[in-house]
Design an enzyme around this catalytic site. Structure first.
Site: not given
Length: 704
Positions: A581, A594
């Site tokens: 990500s 996250y």
């Protein structure tokens, strides 16, 4: 000890499948399709891709003139599935004069047949077209029935055939198909006008009739009589001497194979550009591989030309004792067995080369069929379809060899005869008609999180490039839907679904075991399973923190560890691609759990690149950003939470993300899949430890 083992109990007589109501009113060509499909539906009559059928009729050509036409099966088609378009038409009056010639080589024959075509755009006619032209009947069928091949593949075969058929059948000693075989059959039939069939030694059967029904029923009749003759003469001596070794139970076999098949696949990949395996644990496969005489009989050779094209002249019979051997023993037996087989095959190729075959390079030297006592049979192929064809055709060989052995001994094509078929230019032409292989052909890819979003797009793209794809996901129904889509699009066994919780160590190990048992090993792991939570650190719970790390860090570690174990055992390298990500590189508010978990997986990939390098295992990361479409993550609370963080509405979030990119674009799952496919495949063969951003250009995420 019993004289029968498992399913090795002779060859049953075929049943007629003819339906007058289905055949009524069909045109000549449609009737030919109907008859052909009936024959092909019974693989004990017609091999996959083998056999040929024909019909003759008067038609008008492109000038409007009446001509006698021969409709004959096109080269490389299959009787079970052939349609009207698969039957080229030829001018019969141009073919019949060839009957008076004394010789004609293959190249000249093929050129002549092409010039006799009714249409320029039709398929290339069968190699055995002249056989159909020269038999003076309206309908002709040439099949490869197990019973007839068995009867003609034993020393007593001709005597038994004379007793069973008398003047109703003529016998042709083995001869490779082509002009000379067709002409010899015509001469035999002239000399024996009462004949109703031709028995082709170690090859098959020719029947005919003035109607399609008559020709079809003649095939059923002669095969039935051959089966009855075998039953009477064998006197129950089926089973190749009975059981020699005990069969392993199902559970222990699965464990044994899951730990040893990668060694077999790795040994085979030394000489092949991608392949898959298929394990055959059917009663016939286990009985044959475990019988007393299989080590001897299986090595005599292939029973029929159609068989050996897909199974090679002989299989590898493994030196393995299932009663005492474990997975390490079987793995070593696989490696030694493949090495010995490859040495034999290369010598076989060299000693049989001649002027006709020297133009063709050697095929991969490994076996296509491996017999494992107490376990069953493993077949190999460049893809799952080829592995299945090898399996199915070897079942035909099992039936023939068992029956012929019961009649007094099995005789095969000689080595030189087998080689002349295997490297025959006309057979090589068929192989050349196959579509080009994709860059991932014969590779096996496991995709976690494959049911949606990036994982689903990646599964579709890798399958389109030739890979066999294991779709693993906690969403079992979604994974099944994706796998079924890939099979429907790309073919048999091209994908399976495995319900997997990547946070569960046992579940991940089972995912890889199922992959190995289905395909023999793996080449690619795409770690794409994900979730996301968003909250200020003061409101981030321990449960949320642990859940992010469980999926995005531990889940990637577990999948990578199990993949590494298989790849190291295979010894042929491999590729792992982590779906990271932008957040792994860029600090952001309200996403500490996250982002930290993604950063951990990114560094894990770098560490694994270090460990994998000496084994040829590459590990790279793709960092996407804001891939909203089709994502299960973005259908959760994550979307609302991120919109709130940036002070925009959920409806405006896509526009917000697009506006912050330098390219001014939105990123879709298919965009990320392209980068994954690049890193998974051969075009990035010298790339490891790298990060590829697919984010439209987010300045803060530029790798430094």
């Amino acid at each position: 000890m019993s004289s029968t083992v498992g399913a090795l109990q002779g060859i049953p007589a075929p049943a007629s499948r003819w339906d007058d109501s289905a055949a009524a009113g069909l045109s000549v060509i449609d009737g030919l399709v109907y008859r052909s499909n009936l024959l092909g539906a019974d693989r004990a009559l017609a091999n996959i891709g083998g056999g040929n059928t024909s019909a003759k009729e008067t038609v008008r050509d492109h000038t409007g003139r009446e001509v006698r036409a021969l409709w004959v099966k096109g080269s490389g088609t299959d009787l079970a599935t052939i349609t009207a378009a698969g039957f080229p038409g030829l001018r019969l009056d141009e073919l019949l004069p060839l009957r008076e010639r004394e010789e004609m080589d293959d190249a000249e024959m093929v050129a002549y047949l092409l010039r006799s075509a009714l249409r320029p755009d039709q398929p290339r006619p069968s190699i055995e077209t002249l056989l159909h032209a020269f038999v003076p009947a309206t309908h002709v069928d040439h099949t490869h029935p197990d019973a007839v091949i068995a009867l003609t593949s034993t020393p007593e075969g001709r005597r038994l055939a004379d007793e069973a058929f008398g003047e109703e059948a003529v016998w042709l000693d083995y001869q490779r198909p082509g002009f000379d075989m067709s002409r010899r059959i015509a001469l035999l039939l002239e000399a024996q006008p009462a004949a109703r069939a031709v028995l082709l030694e170690k090859h098959g059967l020719v029947t005919w009739g003035e109607s399609g029904h008559e020709s079809y029923e003649a095939t059923i009749e002669f095969v039935t009589r051959a089966a009855q003759a075998i039953e009477a003469a064998a006197k129950g001596r089926f089973g190749l001497g009975g059981r020699h070794v005990a069969e392993r139970d199902e559970g222990s076999v699965d464990l044994l194979l899951s730990q040893s098949l990668p060694a077999l696949r790795g040994a085979l990949l030394a000489d092949a550009d991608g392949l898959v395996l298929e394990v055959d644990r059917s009663s016939a496969a286990v009985a044959f591989a475990s019988s007393v005489r299989a080590p001897e009989v299986s090595q005599i050779g292939a029973p029929c030309p159609d068989h050996l094209i897909n199974t090679k002249h002989k299989p590898l019979f493994l030196d393995f004792d299932p009663e005492t051997g474990g997975a390490a023993d079987l793995a070593e037996a696989f490696r030694l067995g493949v090495a010995g087989y490859a040495e034999w095959y290369r010598a076989y190729y060299e000693r049989n080369l001649d002027d006709e075959t020297r133009q063709f390079p050697i095929d991969p030297a490994g076996p296509r069929v491996v017999l494992v006592p107490g376990v069953g049979i493993v077949t190999t192929g460049s893809d799952a379809t080829r592995a299945r064809i090898s399996r199915d055709l070897y079942h035909r060989a099992i039936s023939v060899e068992d029956a012929a052995d019961a009649l007094g001994g099995f005789r095969s094509l000689s080595e030189s005869e087998a080689f002349a078929i295997e490297y025959w230019p006309l057979e090589r032409y068929k192989l050349a008609q196959a579509p080009p292989r994709g860059e991932l052909a014969g590779r096996v890819a496991v995709i976690t999180g494959g049911a949606s979003g990036i994982g689903r797009a990646t599964a579709r793209l890798l399958a389109a490039r030739g890979a066999h794809v294991v779709v693993a996901d906690l969403n079992a129904e979604g994974a099944k839907e994706v796998a079924e889509e890939l099979v429907a699009t790309h073919g048999l066994r091209r994908s399976i679904a495995v319900a997997t919780d990547v946070t569960d160590e046992a579940a991940v190990a089972q995912m890889v075991r199922e992959t190995v048992l289905e395909y023999g090993g793996l080449d690619i792991l795409v770690a794409s399973a994900g979730l996301a939570t968003s909250a200020p650190v003061t409101e981030t719970t321990v449960e949320e923190w642990e859940r992010n790390f469980a999926v995005l860090s531990r889940g990637y570690f577990l999948a990578a560890r199990e993949a590494f174990r298989v790849l190291v055992e295979q010894g042929r390298g491999g590729s792992l691609v982590f779906v990271g990500s932008k957040n792994a590189l860029v600090a952001g508010a309200n996403a500490a759990a996250y982002s930290s978990a993604k950063a951990a997986s990114l560094h894990l990939a770098r560490c694994l690149a270090e460990e994998g390098g000496p084994h040829g295992i590459r590990v790279n990361t793709v960092n996407p950003d804001a891939v909203i479409e089709g994502s299960s993550i973005w259908s959760s609370d994550w979307k609302a939470e991120r919109a709130s963080t940036y002070g925009v509405t959920e409806a405006d979030l896509q526009t917000f993300y697009r506006g912050r990119t330098k390219l001014g674009v939105s990123v879709y799952p298919e965009d990320v899949a392209e980068a994954i496919a690049f890193l998974a495949g051969p075009r990035s063969a010298k790339s490891t430890g790298n990060v590829v951003n697919v984010d439209g250009g987010v300045t803060a995420a530029y790798p430094r």
